[in-house]
Design an enzyme around this catalytic site. Structure first.
Site, PDB file in Angstrom:
ATOM      1  N   HIS A   2     -29.301  24.536  -6.413  1.00 53.71           N
ATOM      2  CA  HIS A   2     -29.320  25.323  -5.186  1.00 53.71           C
ATOM      3  C   HIS A   2     -30.010  24.506  -4.093  1.00 53.71           C
ATOM      4  O   HIS A   2     -30.976  23.795  -4.366  1.00 53.71           O
ATOM      5  CB  HIS A   2     -30.102  26.621  -5.431  1.00 53.71           C
ATOM      6  CG  HIS A   2     -30.339  27.428  -4.198  1.00 53.71           C
ATOM      7  ND1 HIS A   2     -29.378  28.253  -3.662  1.00 53.71           N
ATOM      8  CD2 HIS A   2     -31.424  27.511  -3.379  1.00 53.71           C
ATOM      9  CE1 HIS A   2     -29.864  28.828  -2.575  1.00 53.71           C
ATOM     10  NE2 HIS A   2     -31.110  28.399  -2.379  1.00 53.71           N
ATOM     11  N   GLY A  20       0.796  -1.224   0.000  1.00 52.71           N
ATOM     12  CA  GLY A  20       0.000   0.000   0.000  1.00 52.71           C
ATOM     13  C   GLY A  20       0.822   1.264   0.000  1.00 52.71           C
ATOM     14  O   GLY A  20       0.306   2.345  -0.271  1.00 52.71           O
ATOM     15  N   GLY A  21       2.116   1.158   0.339  1.00 50.58           N
ATOM     16  CA  GLY A  21       2.982   2.330   0.305  1.00 50.58           C
ATOM     17  C   GLY A  21       2.631   3.368   1.346  1.00 50.58           C
ATOM     18  O   GLY A  21       1.863   3.139   2.288  1.00 50.58           O
ATOM     19  N   THR A  22       3.198   4.552   1.162  1.00 47.20           N
ATOM     20  CA  THR A  22       3.001   5.647   2.115  1.00 47.20           C
ATOM     21  C   THR A  22       1.537   6.030   2.228  1.00 47.20           C
ATOM     22  O   THR A  22       1.025   6.281   3.322  1.00 47.20           O
ATOM     23  CB  THR A  22       3.823   6.872   1.692  1.00 47.20           C
ATOM     24  OG1 THR A  22       5.218   6.537   1.733  1.00 47.20           O
ATOM     25  CG2 THR A  22       3.580   8.052   2.611  1.00 47.20           C
ATOM     26  N   CYS A  23       0.830   6.088   1.114  1.00 45.25           N
ATOM     27  CA  CYS A  23      -0.562   6.558   1.113  1.00 45.25           C
ATOM     28  C   CYS A  23      -1.420   5.799   2.109  1.00 45.25           C
ATOM     29  O   CYS A  23      -2.068   6.393   2.976  1.00 45.25           O
ATOM     30  CB  CYS A  23      -1.151   6.438  -0.286  1.00 45.25           C
ATOM     31  SG  CYS A  23      -2.903   6.882  -0.366  1.00 45.25           S
TER      32      CYS A  23
END
Length: 464
Positions: A445, A38-41
Protein backbone atom coordinates in the site's frame (compact mmCIF):
# COMPACT_ATOMS: atom_id res chain seq x y z
CA UNK A 1 22.29 -18.53 -56.74
CA UNK A 2 23.29 -18.10 -53.11
CA UNK A 3 22.07 -20.85 -50.79
CA UNK A 4 21.10 -20.54 -47.13
CA UNK A 5 19.73 -22.86 -44.52
CA UNK A 6 16.90 -20.40 -43.85
CA UNK A 7 15.53 -17.28 -45.48
CA UNK A 8 13.30 -15.00 -43.40
CA UNK A 9 11.11 -12.61 -45.37
CA UNK A 10 10.20 -9.58 -43.27
CA UNK A 11 12.18 -8.08 -40.41
CA UNK A 12 9.28 -7.69 -38.00
CA UNK A 13 8.75 -8.95 -34.48
CA UNK A 14 8.75 -12.58 -35.62
CA UNK A 15 11.36 -12.27 -38.33
CA UNK A 16 14.14 -10.54 -36.43
CA UNK A 17 14.28 -12.77 -33.31
CA UNK A 18 13.80 -15.91 -35.40
CA UNK A 19 16.64 -14.98 -37.75
CA UNK A 20 18.98 -14.32 -34.81
CA UNK A 21 18.06 -17.57 -33.06
CA UNK A 22 18.60 -19.66 -36.20
CA UNK A 23 21.93 -17.98 -36.93
CA UNK A 24 23.05 -18.57 -33.32
CA UNK A 25 22.82 -22.31 -34.03
CA UNK A 26 25.54 -21.87 -36.65
CA UNK A 27 23.09 -22.02 -39.56
CA UNK A 28 23.22 -19.55 -42.44
CA UNK A 29 20.32 -17.10 -42.63
CA UNK A 30 19.23 -14.32 -44.98
CA UNK A 31 16.84 -11.71 -43.60
CA UNK A 32 14.94 -9.91 -46.37
CA UNK A 33 13.25 -6.56 -45.68
CA UNK A 34 11.77 -4.29 -48.34
CA UNK A 35 11.22 -1.16 -46.26
CA UNK A 36 12.69 -0.75 -42.76
CA UNK A 37 14.04 -3.08 -40.11
CA UNK A 38 11.75 -3.50 -37.11
CA UNK A 39 8.46 -4.06 -38.91
CA UNK A 40 5.20 -2.31 -38.11
CA UNK A 41 5.80 -2.25 -34.35
CA UNK A 42 8.90 -0.10 -34.41
CA UNK A 43 8.19 1.96 -37.53
CA UNK A 44 4.41 2.49 -37.70
CA UNK A 45 2.74 0.85 -34.72
CA UNK A 46 3.56 0.40 -31.06
CA UNK A 47 6.63 2.58 -30.63
CA UNK A 48 5.56 5.72 -32.54
CA UNK A 49 1.90 5.70 -31.52
CA UNK A 50 2.61 5.21 -27.82
CA UNK A 51 5.28 7.90 -27.96
CA UNK A 52 2.73 10.33 -29.39
CA UNK A 53 0.11 9.17 -26.89
CA UNK A 54 2.55 10.10 -24.13
CA UNK A 55 2.76 13.63 -25.54
CA UNK A 56 -1.04 13.78 -25.69
CA UNK A 57 -1.29 12.66 -22.07
CA UNK A 58 1.07 15.43 -21.01
CA UNK A 59 -1.16 17.94 -22.81
CA UNK A 60 -4.15 16.44 -21.00
CA UNK A 61 -2.46 16.65 -17.60
CA UNK A 62 -1.28 20.21 -18.16
CA UNK A 63 -4.84 21.10 -19.07
CA UNK A 64 -5.94 19.59 -15.74
CA UNK A 65 -3.12 21.10 -13.72
CA UNK A 66 -5.53 23.26 -11.72
CA UNK A 67 -7.19 20.10 -10.36
CA UNK A 68 -3.90 19.36 -8.58
CA UNK A 69 -3.40 22.89 -7.26
CA UNK A 70 -0.90 23.81 -9.97
CA UNK A 71 -1.78 26.94 -11.90
CA UNK A 72 -0.73 26.98 -15.58
CA UNK A 73 -1.72 30.17 -17.35
CA UNK A 74 -1.38 28.97 -20.91
CA UNK A 75 0.20 26.29 -23.06
CA UNK A 76 0.20 25.14 -26.67
CA UNK A 77 0.95 21.96 -28.58
CA UNK A 78 3.77 21.99 -31.13
CA UNK A 79 2.69 19.22 -33.50
CA UNK A 80 5.98 19.28 -35.38
CA UNK A 81 7.90 18.82 -32.12
CA UNK A 82 5.59 15.92 -31.21
CA UNK A 83 6.37 14.33 -34.57
CA UNK A 84 10.11 14.94 -34.18
CA UNK A 85 10.11 13.32 -30.74
CA UNK A 86 8.27 10.35 -32.23
CA UNK A 87 10.83 10.09 -35.03
CA UNK A 88 13.69 10.18 -32.52
CA UNK A 89 12.24 7.25 -30.59
CA UNK A 90 11.62 5.28 -33.80
CA UNK A 91 15.19 5.87 -34.96
CA UNK A 92 16.49 4.89 -31.52
CA UNK A 93 14.57 1.60 -31.51
CA UNK A 94 15.31 0.84 -35.16
CA UNK A 95 18.99 1.55 -34.58
CA UNK A 96 19.07 -0.82 -31.64
CA UNK A 97 17.36 -3.54 -33.67
CA UNK A 98 19.80 -3.02 -36.55
CA UNK A 99 22.86 -3.25 -34.31
CA UNK A 100 21.56 -6.45 -32.77
CA UNK A 101 21.12 -8.02 -36.20
CA UNK A 102 24.50 -6.83 -37.45
CA UNK A 103 26.25 -8.45 -34.50
CA UNK A 104 24.77 -11.86 -35.34
CA UNK A 105 27.05 -14.30 -37.11
CA UNK A 106 25.89 -16.28 -40.15
CA UNK A 107 23.22 -13.64 -40.85
CA UNK A 108 22.95 -11.55 -44.03
CA UNK A 109 20.59 -8.56 -44.04
CA UNK A 110 19.30 -7.88 -47.54
CA UNK A 111 17.12 -4.86 -48.28
CA UNK A 112 14.72 -5.66 -51.10
CA UNK A 113 11.41 -7.28 -51.99
CA UNK A 114 11.30 -11.08 -52.02
CA UNK A 115 9.17 -12.88 -54.60
CA UNK A 116 8.90 -16.67 -54.86
CA UNK A 117 9.64 -18.26 -58.21
CA UNK A 118 8.02 -21.38 -59.63
CA UNK A 119 11.01 -23.55 -58.65
CA UNK A 120 10.63 -22.43 -54.99
CA UNK A 121 13.64 -20.15 -55.14
CA UNK A 122 13.38 -16.52 -54.04
CA UNK A 123 14.07 -13.53 -56.27
CA UNK A 124 14.97 -10.42 -54.29
CA UNK A 125 14.25 -7.21 -56.15
CA UNK A 126 16.63 -4.47 -55.01
CA UNK A 127 15.80 -0.89 -56.03
CA UNK A 128 18.37 0.40 -58.52
CA UNK A 129 20.38 -2.81 -58.34
CA UNK A 130 20.48 -6.20 -59.96
CA UNK A 131 17.99 -8.77 -58.63
CA UNK A 132 19.34 -11.50 -56.36
CA UNK A 133 18.39 -15.16 -56.69
CA UNK A 134 18.42 -17.04 -53.39
CA UNK A 135 17.59 -20.55 -52.25
CA UNK A 136 17.02 -22.08 -48.82
CA UNK A 137 16.01 -25.31 -47.12
CA UNK A 138 13.43 -23.40 -45.10
CA UNK A 139 11.58 -20.13 -45.72
CA UNK A 140 9.82 -18.06 -43.04
CA UNK A 141 7.32 -15.38 -44.07
CA UNK A 142 6.79 -12.51 -41.61
CA UNK A 143 5.43 -9.75 -43.83
CA UNK A 144 2.85 -8.51 -41.33
CA UNK A 145 -0.17 -6.44 -42.27
CA UNK A 146 -1.06 -3.05 -43.75
CA UNK A 147 -3.92 -0.54 -43.41
CA UNK A 148 -7.11 -1.78 -45.06
CA UNK A 149 -8.57 1.04 -47.15
CA UNK A 150 -12.24 0.45 -48.04
CA UNK A 151 -13.78 1.15 -51.42
CA UNK A 152 -15.72 4.38 -50.93
CA UNK A 153 -16.77 6.68 -53.74
CA UNK A 154 -14.38 9.62 -53.99
CA UNK A 155 -11.96 8.41 -51.30
CA UNK A 156 -9.03 7.86 -53.65
CA UNK A 157 -9.31 11.49 -54.79
CA UNK A 158 -9.16 12.85 -51.22
CA UNK A 159 -5.99 13.56 -49.20
CA UNK A 160 -6.97 11.07 -46.51
CA UNK A 161 -4.67 9.86 -43.74
CA UNK A 162 -3.98 6.32 -42.54
CA UNK A 163 -2.46 5.14 -39.28
CA UNK A 164 1.04 5.80 -40.64
CA UNK A 165 0.67 9.13 -42.42
CA UNK A 166 -1.28 10.78 -39.59
CA UNK A 167 1.83 10.60 -37.44
CA UNK A 168 3.72 12.78 -39.94
CA UNK A 169 1.46 15.83 -39.54
CA UNK A 170 3.20 19.09 -38.70
CA UNK A 171 -0.02 20.85 -37.80
CA UNK A 172 -2.85 19.91 -35.47
CA UNK A 173 -6.04 19.23 -37.44
CA UNK A 174 -8.89 21.65 -36.75
CA UNK A 175 -11.46 18.88 -37.17
CA UNK A 176 -10.34 15.28 -37.51
CA UNK A 177 -12.93 12.83 -38.83
CA UNK A 178 -12.06 9.23 -38.01
CA UNK A 179 -13.58 6.45 -40.09
CA UNK A 180 -13.50 3.39 -37.85
CA UNK A 181 -14.15 3.10 -34.13
CA UNK A 182 -11.79 0.19 -33.53
CA UNK A 183 -8.79 0.28 -31.23
CA UNK A 184 -6.63 2.26 -33.69
CA UNK A 185 -9.37 4.82 -34.29
CA UNK A 186 -9.96 5.24 -30.56
CA UNK A 187 -6.28 5.75 -29.77
CA UNK A 188 -5.79 8.39 -32.47
CA UNK A 189 -9.16 10.01 -31.79
CA UNK A 190 -8.41 10.64 -28.12
CA UNK A 191 -4.81 11.56 -28.90
CA UNK A 192 -5.69 14.33 -31.35
CA UNK A 193 -8.53 15.62 -29.19
CA UNK A 194 -5.94 16.16 -26.48
CA UNK A 195 -3.66 17.88 -28.99
CA UNK A 196 -6.48 20.34 -29.62
CA UNK A 197 -8.48 18.95 -32.55
CA UNK A 198 -12.20 18.62 -32.74
CA UNK A 199 -12.74 14.89 -33.27
CA UNK A 200 -15.62 12.90 -34.74
CA UNK A 201 -15.43 9.10 -34.79
CA UNK A 202 -17.75 7.26 -37.21
CA UNK A 203 -18.32 3.52 -37.25
CA UNK A 204 -20.69 1.02 -38.83
CA UNK A 205 -21.02 -0.89 -35.53
CA UNK A 206 -23.78 -0.12 -33.04
CA UNK A 207 -21.38 0.88 -30.23
CA UNK A 208 -17.78 1.38 -29.25
CA UNK A 209 -15.52 -1.66 -28.71
CA UNK A 210 -18.16 -4.27 -29.70
CA UNK A 211 -15.80 -7.13 -28.76
CA UNK A 212 -15.80 -5.97 -25.16
CA UNK A 213 -18.61 -6.30 -22.61
CA UNK A 214 -21.38 -3.71 -22.71
CA UNK A 215 -20.35 -2.18 -19.38
CA UNK A 216 -16.86 -1.61 -20.77
CA UNK A 217 -18.41 0.13 -23.77
CA UNK A 218 -20.56 2.30 -21.52
CA UNK A 219 -17.62 3.43 -19.41
CA UNK A 220 -15.38 4.20 -22.41
CA UNK A 221 -18.27 6.05 -24.05
CA UNK A 222 -18.69 8.14 -20.89
CA UNK A 223 -14.97 8.89 -20.84
CA UNK A 224 -14.99 9.98 -24.49
CA UNK A 225 -18.09 12.09 -23.92
CA UNK A 226 -16.39 13.75 -20.95
CA UNK A 227 -13.45 14.60 -23.23
CA UNK A 228 -15.90 15.95 -25.85
CA UNK A 229 -15.08 13.36 -28.49
CA UNK A 230 -18.08 12.98 -30.79
CA UNK A 231 -19.03 9.40 -31.76
CA UNK A 232 -21.51 8.29 -34.44
CA UNK A 233 -22.65 4.67 -34.90
CA UNK A 234 -24.56 2.54 -37.41
CA UNK A 235 -22.91 4.66 -40.09
CA UNK A 236 -22.71 3.58 -43.73
CA UNK A 237 -20.36 5.98 -45.51
CA UNK A 238 -21.56 6.53 -49.07
CA UNK A 239 -19.23 9.15 -50.49
CA UNK A 240 -16.22 11.30 -49.66
CA UNK A 241 -15.37 14.54 -51.43
CA UNK A 242 -12.70 17.23 -51.12
CA UNK A 243 -12.91 20.91 -52.01
CA UNK A 244 -11.46 24.18 -50.72
CA UNK A 245 -9.42 22.44 -48.02
CA UNK A 246 -12.46 20.66 -46.59
CA UNK A 247 -13.31 16.97 -46.61
CA UNK A 248 -17.00 16.10 -46.78
CA UNK A 249 -18.22 12.66 -45.67
CA UNK A 250 -21.72 11.72 -46.81
CA UNK A 251 -23.36 8.87 -44.94
CA UNK A 252 -26.55 7.01 -44.18
CA UNK A 253 -27.66 5.93 -40.72
CA UNK A 254 -30.88 4.88 -39.00
CA UNK A 255 -32.04 8.50 -38.94
CA UNK A 256 -31.50 8.92 -42.68
CA UNK A 257 -28.85 10.53 -44.85
CA UNK A 258 -26.43 13.11 -43.52
CA UNK A 259 -23.01 14.64 -44.03
CA UNK A 260 -20.15 16.05 -42.00
CA UNK A 261 -17.15 18.12 -43.02
CA UNK A 262 -13.71 18.39 -41.48
CA UNK A 263 -10.18 19.49 -42.16
CA UNK A 264 -8.63 16.01 -42.03
CA UNK A 265 -9.83 12.44 -42.53
CA UNK A 266 -8.27 9.38 -40.88
CA UNK A 267 -9.20 6.04 -42.38
CA UNK A 268 -8.82 3.53 -39.54
CA UNK A 269 -10.93 0.66 -40.85
CA UNK A 270 -8.69 -2.21 -39.83
CA UNK A 271 -5.69 -3.94 -41.36
CA UNK A 272 -5.19 -6.66 -43.95
CA UNK A 273 -2.48 -9.34 -44.21
CA UNK A 274 0.47 -8.47 -46.45
CA UNK A 275 0.34 -11.68 -48.45
CA UNK A 276 0.09 -10.15 -51.92
CA UNK A 277 3.09 -9.73 -54.21
CA UNK A 278 5.07 -12.59 -52.68
CA UNK A 279 4.42 -15.00 -55.55
CA UNK A 280 2.67 -17.44 -53.22
CA UNK A 281 0.23 -18.45 -55.94
CA UNK A 282 3.10 -19.62 -58.15
CA UNK A 283 4.24 -22.19 -55.58
CA UNK A 284 0.82 -23.26 -54.29
CA UNK A 285 0.80 -21.73 -50.79
CA UNK A 286 -2.80 -21.83 -49.57
CA UNK A 287 -4.49 -18.64 -48.39
CA UNK A 288 -7.63 -18.23 -46.30
CA UNK A 289 -10.50 -16.15 -47.63
CA UNK A 290 -9.25 -13.27 -45.49
CA UNK A 291 -5.88 -13.33 -47.27
CA UNK A 292 -4.05 -14.86 -44.32
CA UNK A 293 -1.57 -17.65 -45.01
CA UNK A 294 -2.89 -20.99 -43.74
CA UNK A 295 -0.45 -22.73 -41.38
CA UNK A 296 -0.38 -25.80 -39.14
CA UNK A 297 0.83 -26.23 -35.53
CA UNK A 298 4.45 -25.80 -36.67
CA UNK A 299 3.53 -22.64 -38.62
CA UNK A 300 4.20 -24.61 -41.81
CA UNK A 301 2.15 -23.69 -44.88
CA UNK A 302 0.61 -26.06 -47.43
CA UNK A 303 4.03 -26.20 -49.09
CA UNK A 304 6.61 -28.18 -47.08
CA UNK A 305 9.55 -26.08 -45.95
CA UNK A 306 7.70 -22.78 -46.16
CA UNK A 307 6.43 -21.26 -42.91
CA UNK A 308 4.53 -18.12 -41.94
CA UNK A 309 4.27 -16.26 -38.63
CA UNK A 310 2.61 -13.23 -37.11
CA UNK A 311 -0.15 -11.10 -38.62
CA UNK A 312 0.20 -12.55 -42.12
CA UNK A 313 -0.48 -16.03 -40.73
CA UNK A 314 -3.62 -14.99 -38.89
CA UNK A 315 -2.07 -14.89 -35.41
CA UNK A 316 -3.62 -12.40 -32.97
CA UNK A 317 -2.53 -9.01 -34.39
CA UNK A 318 -0.26 -7.94 -31.56
CA UNK A 319 3.52 -7.51 -31.44
CA UNK A 320 3.91 -9.77 -28.41
CA UNK A 321 2.01 -12.57 -30.16
CA UNK A 322 4.21 -12.31 -33.26
CA UNK A 323 7.26 -12.50 -31.02
CA UNK A 324 5.76 -15.51 -29.27
CA UNK A 325 5.14 -17.15 -32.66
CA UNK A 326 8.87 -16.94 -33.35
CA UNK A 327 9.64 -18.45 -29.95
CA UNK A 328 7.27 -21.36 -30.54
CA UNK A 329 8.35 -21.94 -34.14
CA UNK A 330 12.05 -21.99 -33.29
CA UNK A 331 11.57 -24.45 -30.45
CA UNK A 332 9.30 -26.75 -32.43
CA UNK A 333 11.28 -26.71 -35.69
CA UNK A 334 14.89 -26.35 -34.58
CA UNK A 335 14.86 -27.69 -31.02
CA UNK A 336 12.30 -30.48 -31.43
CA UNK A 337 10.29 -29.18 -28.48
CA UNK A 338 6.70 -29.95 -29.42
CA UNK A 339 5.36 -29.12 -25.96
CA UNK A 340 5.20 -25.44 -26.88
CA UNK A 341 2.14 -24.58 -28.93
CA UNK A 342 0.05 -21.63 -30.05
CA UNK A 343 -3.09 -23.62 -29.30
CA UNK A 344 -4.92 -22.47 -26.20
CA UNK A 345 -2.39 -19.79 -25.29
CA UNK A 346 -3.60 -16.75 -23.42
CA UNK A 347 -3.80 -13.67 -25.63
CA UNK A 348 -3.28 -10.52 -23.54
CA UNK A 349 -3.64 -7.11 -25.11
CA UNK A 350 -3.75 -3.48 -24.11
CA UNK A 351 -5.40 -0.58 -25.92
CA UNK A 352 -3.58 2.65 -25.12
CA UNK A 353 -6.50 4.95 -24.70
CA UNK A 354 -6.46 6.73 -21.36
CA UNK A 355 -7.29 5.04 -19.07
CA UNK A 356 -5.84 1.91 -20.67
CA UNK A 357 -8.10 -0.95 -21.72
CA UNK A 358 -6.43 -4.30 -21.04
CA UNK A 359 -7.82 -7.80 -21.52
CA UNK A 360 -6.75 -11.39 -20.95
CA UNK A 361 -8.85 -14.56 -21.14
CA UNK A 362 -12.65 -14.61 -21.45
CA UNK A 363 -15.03 -11.75 -20.95
CA UNK A 364 -18.71 -12.11 -20.08
CA UNK A 365 -20.11 -12.07 -23.59
CA UNK A 366 -17.64 -14.75 -24.70
CA UNK A 367 -18.42 -16.92 -21.67
CA UNK A 368 -22.16 -16.65 -22.37
CA UNK A 369 -21.69 -17.52 -26.05
CA UNK A 370 -19.71 -20.64 -25.11
CA UNK A 371 -21.92 -21.67 -22.20
CA UNK A 372 -19.03 -21.39 -19.73
CA UNK A 373 -20.18 -21.16 -16.08
CA UNK A 374 -18.73 -18.13 -14.35
CA UNK A 375 -19.03 -15.66 -11.54
CA UNK A 376 -17.91 -12.08 -11.87
CA UNK A 377 -16.55 -9.33 -9.69
CA UNK A 378 -16.05 -5.64 -10.40
CA UNK A 379 -14.18 -2.94 -8.53
CA UNK A 380 -14.54 0.69 -9.54
CA UNK A 381 -11.47 2.93 -9.64
CA UNK A 382 -13.38 5.69 -7.84
CA UNK A 383 -13.02 3.52 -4.71
CA UNK A 384 -9.28 2.90 -5.14
CA UNK A 385 -7.01 4.78 -2.79
CA UNK A 386 -4.21 5.05 -5.34
CA UNK A 387 -6.62 6.22 -8.04
CA UNK A 388 -8.05 8.86 -5.71
CA UNK A 389 -4.59 10.10 -4.72
CA UNK A 390 -3.61 10.55 -8.36
CA UNK A 391 -7.07 11.74 -9.46
CA UNK A 392 -7.31 8.91 -12.01
CA UNK A 393 -10.65 7.49 -10.93
CA UNK A 394 -12.19 6.56 -14.28
CA UNK A 395 -12.77 2.89 -15.13
CA UNK A 396 -12.84 -0.37 -13.21
CA UNK A 397 -11.30 -3.81 -12.70
CA UNK A 398 -13.46 -6.76 -13.76
CA UNK A 399 -12.78 -10.48 -13.32
CA UNK A 400 -14.46 -13.75 -14.32
CA UNK A 401 -13.85 -16.86 -12.22
CA UNK A 402 -14.85 -20.51 -12.34
CA UNK A 403 -17.39 -21.15 -9.54
CA UNK A 404 -16.06 -24.64 -8.81
CA UNK A 405 -12.28 -24.44 -9.20
CA UNK A 406 -12.03 -20.74 -8.27
CA UNK A 407 -9.57 -20.30 -11.15
CA UNK A 408 -9.56 -17.00 -12.99
CA UNK A 409 -11.13 -17.27 -16.46
CA UNK A 410 -10.38 -13.76 -17.61
CA UNK A 411 -10.18 -10.12 -16.71
CA UNK A 412 -10.83 -6.71 -18.20
CA UNK A 413 -8.89 -3.83 -16.70
CA UNK A 414 -9.98 -0.32 -17.64
CA UNK A 415 -7.80 1.93 -15.53
CA UNK A 416 -4.59 3.87 -15.28
CA UNK A 417 -1.71 1.48 -16.06
CA UNK A 418 -4.29 -1.19 -16.86
CA UNK A 419 -1.82 -3.24 -18.89
CA UNK A 420 0.46 -3.68 -15.89
CA UNK A 421 -2.39 -4.96 -13.72
CA UNK A 422 -3.56 -7.28 -16.49
CA UNK A 423 -0.09 -8.88 -16.62
CA UNK A 424 -0.32 -9.69 -12.90
CA UNK A 425 -3.65 -11.46 -13.48
CA UNK A 426 -2.23 -13.28 -16.49
CA UNK A 427 0.57 -14.71 -14.36
CA UNK A 428 -1.96 -15.79 -11.73
CA UNK A 429 -3.95 -17.57 -14.46
CA UNK A 430 -0.87 -19.36 -15.80
CA UNK A 431 0.22 -20.25 -12.27
CA UNK A 432 -3.20 -21.58 -11.30
CA UNK A 433 -3.61 -19.18 -8.39
CA UNK A 434 -7.28 -19.21 -7.25
CA UNK A 435 -8.99 -15.86 -7.00
CA UNK A 436 -9.67 -16.13 -3.26
CA UNK A 437 -5.96 -16.53 -2.55
CA UNK A 438 -5.35 -13.17 -4.24
CA UNK A 439 -8.21 -11.72 -2.16
CA UNK A 440 -6.31 -12.42 1.05
CA UNK A 441 -2.77 -11.51 -0.08
CA UNK A 442 -1.00 -8.60 1.63
CA UNK A 443 -0.24 -6.31 -1.33
CA UNK A 444 1.87 -3.19 -0.81
CA UNK A 445 0.00 0.00 0.00
CA UNK A 446 -0.65 2.43 -1.56
CA UNK A 447 -0.46 0.76 -4.97
CA UNK A 448 -2.90 0.19 -7.77
CA UNK A 449 -2.30 -3.55 -7.52
CA UNK A 450 -3.74 -3.71 -4.00
CA UNK A 451 -7.14 -3.11 -5.59
CA UNK A 452 -6.90 -6.74 -6.69
CA UNK A 453 -7.75 -7.60 -3.06
CA UNK A 454 -10.94 -5.61 -3.37
CA UNK A 455 -11.71 -6.95 -6.85
CA UNK A 456 -11.55 -10.58 -5.76
CA UNK A 457 -13.63 -9.74 -2.71
CA UNK A 458 -16.38 -8.48 -5.01
CA UNK A 459 -16.88 -11.82 -6.74
CA UNK A 460 -20.57 -12.88 -6.49
CA UNK A 461 -21.57 -9.47 -5.20
CA UNK A 462 -23.72 -6.94 -7.04
CA UNK A 463 -21.51 -4.42 -8.78
CA UNK A 464 -23.49 -1.22 -8.97
Amino acid sequence: MKKYHAIVIGAGQSGMPLAKKISAKGLSVALIEKRALGGTCINDGCSPTKTMAASARIAHLVGRAGDFGVNVKDFSVDQKAVRDRKNHIVELFRGGATKGLQKAENLDIIMGEGVFQADKTLLVKKPGQEDLALEAKKYFINTGSAPNIPTIEGLKDCPYLDSTSIMELEETPKHLIVLGGGYIGLEFGQMFKRFGSKVTIMDMASRLVPREDSDVCEEISAIFKEEQIDTKFNIAVEKVSYANGKIMVSYDDKAGKGSISGSHLLVATGRKPSSEGLGLETIGVKLAGSGHIVVDDNFETSVPGIYALGDVAGSPPFTHMAYHDAHIAFNRIFEGNKSLSAKGRLVPYCVFIDPQLARVGWNEQQAKERGIPYETGKFWMKHSGRALETDETRGFFKVLVDPESKQILGATILSMDGGEIMAVIQMAMVGGVPYDQIQHLPIAHPTLAESLNNLMGQVKRTNK
